[in-house]
Write a protein that holds these residues in place. Structure first.
Motif, PDB file in Angstrom:
ATOM      1  N   MET A  25      41.314  28.659  45.801  1.00 50.57           N
ATOM      2  CA  MET A  25      41.151  29.788  46.709  1.00 50.57           C
ATOM      3  C   MET A  25      41.359  31.122  45.990  1.00 50.57           C
ATOM      4  O   MET A  25      40.620  32.076  46.191  1.00 50.57           O
ATOM      5  N   LEU A  26      42.391  31.165  45.128  1.00 49.55           N
ATOM      6  CA  LEU A  26      42.688  32.389  44.377  1.00 49.55           C
ATOM      7  C   LEU A  26      42.805  32.049  42.898  1.00 49.55           C
ATOM      8  O   LEU A  26      43.484  31.085  42.527  1.00 49.55           O
ATOM      9  N   THR A  27      42.125  32.838  42.069  1.00 52.25           N
ATOM     10  CA  THR A  27      42.187  32.639  40.617  1.00 52.25           C
ATOM     11  C   THR A  27      42.482  33.969  39.942  1.00 52.25           C
ATOM     12  O   THR A  27      41.764  34.953  40.149  1.00 52.25           O
ATOM     13  N   VAL A  28      43.538  33.995  39.156  1.00 48.84           N
ATOM     14  CA  VAL A  28      43.885  35.159  38.333  1.00 48.84           C
ATOM     15  C   VAL A  28      43.679  34.743  36.888  1.00 48.84           C
ATOM     16  O   VAL A  28      44.205  33.713  36.449  1.00 48.84           O
ATOM     17  N   ASP A  29      42.891  35.533  36.147  1.00 52.49           N
ATOM     18  CA  ASP A  29      42.529  35.141  34.786  1.00 52.49           C
ATOM     19  C   ASP A  29      42.825  36.264  33.795  1.00 52.49           C
ATOM     20  O   ASP A  29      42.241  37.348  33.872  1.00 52.49           O
ATOM     21  N   LYS A  30      43.770  35.997  32.896  1.00 54.33           N
ATOM     22  CA  LYS A  30      44.103  36.894  31.781  1.00 54.33           C
ATOM     23  C   LYS A  30      44.359  38.327  32.247  1.00 54.33           C
ATOM     24  O   LYS A  30      43.786  39.290  31.721  1.00 54.33           O
ATOM     25  N   LEU A  31      45.244  38.447  33.205  1.00 49.44           N
ATOM     26  CA  LEU A  31      45.525  39.748  33.817  1.00 49.44           C
ATOM     27  C   LEU A  31      46.522  40.540  32.977  1.00 49.44           C
ATOM     28  O   LEU A  31      47.599  40.045  32.633  1.00 49.44           O
TER      29      LEU A  31
END
Length: 236
Positions: free
Chosen positions: A1-7
């Motif tokens: 549902m939620l993806t955070v990538d290399k923030l």
């Protein structure tokens, strides 16, 4: 549902988050654990659109939400129960809840009256105190109100930022029981919680955040029995 990538997130020249990547599958409770100052609240604020990230991506239901204003992110279905509850003290309980129902999303998915009835069924104390000013409620009652106000916006995912902070142990158990109950009824949860043992017990997945970096991840059960986690966060 939620993806955070290399923030990556900075406050001025100070880096708060470095290449942080997490996934929150639909229908699960995912916990972020770490010491004070590790960047947990910064991550929540970045997802909510309160803080702008310098690089990396945030996707909700496979749609990029980078750069969206916080109210637009809420209207997509991401709700937040902020640290310290953040109720409007000079408004009544009912008025606080009505503020939560102002999103177009809430009006489209279910009538405000139905949402209100659901919240009052979950928290009967709020129904009893609907005309009372929020600032006169106890800490536990204010946390109920903060959760209820979030639910009025018809979210699909709720981010909880330290929901037990400053509450009595018995009230903490009630709050965490509410979070588990919401999840059992289909709500997806991203949980930042200082009570590491309890949060890991109710989470399907968890991440350890240290100095702005993800250093470990696994199921809640795996991290609960990990020697490094037990020594650093459980005092065992």
């Amino acid at each position: 549902m939620l993806t955070v990538d290399k923030l990556d997130l900075y406050y001025g020249d100070a880096q708060a988050l470095s290449e942080v990547s997490i996934e929150v599958p639909q229908g699960q409770i995912v916990s972020i654990i770490g010491a004070n100052g590790a960047g947990k609240s910064s991550l929540i604020r970045a997802i909510a659109g309160i803080e702008a990230c310098r690089s990396g991506s945030i996707r909700f239901r496979d749609r990029s939400i980078n750069g969206l204003e916080s109210h637009a992110i809420c209207n997509l279905g991401i709700g937040q129960v902020a640290e310290g509850r953040q109720v409007f003290p000079s408004l009544t309980v009912l008025e606080n809840l009505e503020v939560g129902a102002m999103l177009p999303r809430a009006r489209a998915r279910a009538g405000a009256r139905r949402q209100l009835d659901d919240v009052f069924a979950m928290f009967p104390t709020l129904a009893e105190r609907r005309s009372q000013f929020a600032g006169t409620l106890s800490g536990g009652e204010q946390q109920m109100l903060a959760i209820g106000r979030c639910l009025m916006g018809a979210p699909e995912l709720i981010m909880f930022d330290e929901p037990s902070l400053g509450l009595a142990p018995l009230v903490v158990q009630e709050v965490l029981h509410t979070i588990r109950s919401l999840n059992q009824h289909g709500m997806t949860i991203l949980l930042v919680e200082q009570n590491v043992a309890v949060s890991l017990k109710i989470s399907q997945r968890a991440y350890v955040l240290e100095n702005g970096r993800i250093v470990m991840s696994g199921s809640g059960e795996e991290l609960l029995h990990n020697d490094r986690v037990r020594q650093a966060y459980l005092g065992l």
